[in-house]
Motif scaffolding. Structure first.
Motif, PDB file in Angstrom:
ATOM      1  N   GLN A  63      11.751  21.208  -5.976  1.00  0.00           N
ATOM      2  CA  GLN A  63      11.923  21.913  -7.239  1.00  0.00           C
ATOM      3  C   GLN A  63      11.772  20.964  -8.422  1.00  0.00           C
ATOM      4  O   GLN A  63      11.182  21.309  -9.444  1.00  0.00           O
ATOM      5  CB  GLN A  63      13.291  22.602  -7.281  1.00  0.00           C
ATOM      6  N   ALA A 101      18.177  20.874  -8.053  1.00  0.00           N
ATOM      7  CA  ALA A 101      17.969  21.407  -6.711  1.00  0.00           C
ATOM      8  C   ALA A 101      19.169  20.901  -5.963  1.00  0.00           C
ATOM      9  O   ALA A 101      19.394  19.739  -6.078  1.00  0.00           O
ATOM     10  CB  ALA A 101      16.634  20.867  -6.078  1.00  0.00           C
ATOM     11  N   THR A 143      17.248  26.168 -10.628  1.00  0.00           N
ATOM     12  CA  THR A 143      16.496  26.905  -9.605  1.00  0.00           C
ATOM     13  C   THR A 143      17.058  26.743  -8.209  1.00  0.00           C
ATOM     14  O   THR A 143      16.716  27.523  -7.315  1.00  0.00           O
ATOM     15  CB  THR A 143      15.021  26.474  -9.601  1.00  0.00           C
ATOM     16  N   THR A 144      17.921  25.749  -7.985  1.00  0.00           N
ATOM     17  CA  THR A 144      18.553  25.627  -6.671  1.00  0.00           C
ATOM     18  C   THR A 144      20.009  26.073  -6.693  1.00  0.00           C
ATOM     19  O   THR A 144      20.607  26.264  -5.639  1.00  0.00           O
ATOM     20  CB  THR A 144      18.476  24.173  -6.155  1.00  0.00           C
ATOM     21  N   SER A 199      15.649  21.950 -12.282  1.00  0.00           N
ATOM     22  CA  SER A 199      15.789  22.010 -10.832  1.00  0.00           C
ATOM     23  C   SER A 199      17.222  22.345 -10.428  1.00  0.00           C
ATOM     24  O   SER A 199      17.449  22.965  -9.389  1.00  0.00           O
ATOM     25  CB  SER A 199      15.351  20.686 -10.190  1.00  0.00           C
ATOM     26  N   THR A 224       8.028  27.687 -10.197  1.00  0.00           N
ATOM     27  CA  THR A 224       9.007  27.292  -9.177  1.00  0.00           C
ATOM     28  C   THR A 224       9.181  28.337  -8.082  1.00  0.00           C
ATOM     29  O   THR A 224       9.926  28.112  -7.136  1.00  0.00           O
ATOM     30  CB  THR A 224      10.372  27.030  -9.828  1.00  0.00           C
ATOM     31  N   ASP A 239      13.438  23.797  -1.946  1.00  0.00           N
ATOM     32  CA  ASP A 239      14.484  23.214  -2.769  1.00  0.00           C
ATOM     33  C   ASP A 239      14.242  21.729  -3.045  1.00  0.00           C
ATOM     34  O   ASP A 239      14.456  21.250  -4.157  1.00  0.00           O
ATOM     35  CB  ASP A 239      15.852  23.373  -2.099  1.00  0.00           C
TER      36      ASP A 239
END
Length: 511
Positions: free
Chosen positions: A436, A14, A164-165, A161, A428, A433
């Motif tokens: 995450q 993230a 996903t960020t 993470s 997620t 953020d």
């Protein structure tokens, strides 16, 4: 032949948007958000691919290592003259570290920095691999396996993470998650084959090989993994009070004790005072953890995150999916090696079609994730898994591979191709953020705990049959054990139907 207690299998999202890319990686995509740095376009730059190679490589290595060592267990036992009870902990130690510390690893990546945690964990994993290849003491080997499992517990949520960020929600993230998920599943499947080949050279090679690969990933990661806000905080400037130490201790202890109890229960018995005491202690520590989280100003787990229906559903589905498969593979591995006399390499090749289907799915799962609701993908994936397990119930020793195992492996490949990326994306989705890492830690904790519990259950079923395996006959208790995988998949399928029905009712009410 390998006794049941020597086998243990487990499978196997993230940076804050205000933080710019490091100078070494000025742009991760051909077109990215100038303020957030997140990938907005599927026309990725070479730096994007190199970042994914590092993150996916670490996940692939975690899964590869676990499956390779599982194949090498008989050779390890013969070389070191280990009793079955001692041999089992070479794999169980990894599960304890992985499942017990996953939640802590996810939160640590949010607070200490995803890049920092990821690189440190991969480095420890590599060092432990090299050292373990030189050891001959069983206790030292188990300790190093625990360290490697703990390292994976920090690597996986940090890596997920970062994805996903770094990649914006939508086509870019779906593509990245699809590739990431495929690498994890492929690592476990290919690890069976690689482990069989390396074991022919020597079991110590299976311990050694992940080491140099991990170090190479760290060196590449230093150049391409973006720095987040937490990386600007020097470790010695980090305020200890900002970290929920009591919550970390109680949650980690509760998970470790739970995993230990379910792994060891087949040996001691589910009704033994030790097993009951350990389970009671785990429950007590969990209650203490909840009380701490409700009062702490900066909790390890913000319990409000569990109000997310999508997150809870993804966790339950993932636990059932991996738990059912772990149990199935455990039982079938014993059956084909002990009863049918297959070699470890032959067994690995028999499971390979499922892994190949998952790997090939990367070419189309990106588009599917962008067009189909993740809950429906989970539904059809669980349906394929359940059908595969149920189909195996008709197995007879006289059946050829194409009749008894191949159809099941093809269905399992379809099931995992649909479920694996879907649960990662759903867990997620919509999560802030800064949480995450927590969301991915919860998901992977569910995966490991589900696998550990299901392995313990089917081990107890096989051990409780009271009869040894006989060449070219079904394993005693095998039908019941496979039926458990069918039942768990059915339970998750029903939960998914309820989830879909609730979603449709909510959509109707909003309209």
């Amino acid at each position: 032949m390998t006794p049941p207690e020597t086998q243990s299998l487990a499978l196997p999202p993230a940076v804050p948007r205000s933080i710019a890319r490091p100078a070494a990686v000025p742009s991760v995509a051909a077109r990215s958000d100038a303020h957030s740095g997140t990938v907005r376009d599927v026309n990725w730059s070479p730096a994007t691919w190199l970042l994914l190679v590092v993150l996916c490589g670490a996940l692939f290595l975690d899964a590869l290592d676990l499956s390779m060592v599982g194949v090498a267990l008989p050779s390890i036992g013969s070389s070191l003259r280990l009793a079955p009870g001692s041999l089992q902990w070479i794999v169980s130690g990894y599960i304890l570290g992985y499942g017990g510390l996953m939640l802590l690893g996810g939160r640590a990546s949010d607070l200490l920095g995803r890049r920092r945690v990821f690189l440190a964990a991969v480095a420890v994993f590599g060092a432990a691999s090299v050292i373990s290849a030189l050891l001959s003491n069983d206790l030292a080997l188990v300790a190093l396996r625990f360290v490697k499992g703990a390292s994976a517990a920090f690597t996986v949520p940090a890596g997920l993470s970062i994805i996903t960020t770094t990649f914006a929600e939508g086509p870019a993230r779906n593509r990245a998650l699809s590739i990431y998920s495929v690498c994890g599943a492929s690592g476990f499947s290919l690890g069976l084959v690689v482990g069989g080949l390396l074991t022919e050279v020597g079991w110590r090679v299976t311990f050694l090989v992940p080491g140099p690969v991990a170090i190479a990933l760290v060196l590449a990661g230093l150049r391409v993994i973006p720095r987040g806000a937490a990386e600007r905080i020097r470790p010695h400037h980090f305020e200890l009070r900002s970290f929920d130490i009591p919550g970390a201790l109680t949650s980690t202890a509760a998970l470790l004790i739970l995993v230990y109890a379910v792994v060891d229960a087949p040996n001691r018995g589910w009704g033994s005072p030790v097993t009951i005491g350990l389970l009671a202690l785990s429950v007590a520590l969990t209650a203490a953890f909840v009380a701490i989280e409700l009062r702490h100003s900066r909790p390890l787990v913000r319990l409000g995150i569990l109000r997310s229906r999508t997150l809870v559903h993804a966790n339950l589905a993932a636990a059932a999916m991996f738990g059912g498969y772990s149990a199935f593979q455990f039982v079938v591995t014993l059956y084909v090696q002990n009863s049918l006399g297959w070699s470890p390499l032959g067994m690995a090749l028999g499971f390979l079609p499922a892994g190949l289907l998952v790997a090939l799915s990367s070419t189309w799962m990106e588009a599917v994730l962008g067009r189909v609701d993740t809950a429906w993908l989970i539904f059809f994936g669980l349906l394929a898994l359940m059908a595969g397990y149920a189909l195996f119930l008709r197995t007879e020793p006289s059946m050829a591979y194409a009749d008894f195992l191949l159809p099941t492996m093809l269905l399992l490949g379809v099931g995992f191709a649909l479920c694996f990326p879907a649960v990662n994306a759903q867990a997620t989705k919509g999560i802030a953020d800064h949480e995450q890492g927590l969301a991915s830690g919860l998901l992977n904790t569910s995966v490991q705990i589900g696998g550990a519990i299901m392995l313990a259950v089917v081990s107890a079923i096989l051990s409780g049959s009271g009869s040894p395996s006989v060449h070219h006959e079904l394993l005693p208790g095998m039908t019941t054990a496979i039926a458990v995988s069918v039942g768990v998949s059915l339970f998750a399928l029903v939960l998914t139907v309820v989830f879909l029905a609730q979603g449709r009712r909510r959509a109707g009410a909003d309209a």
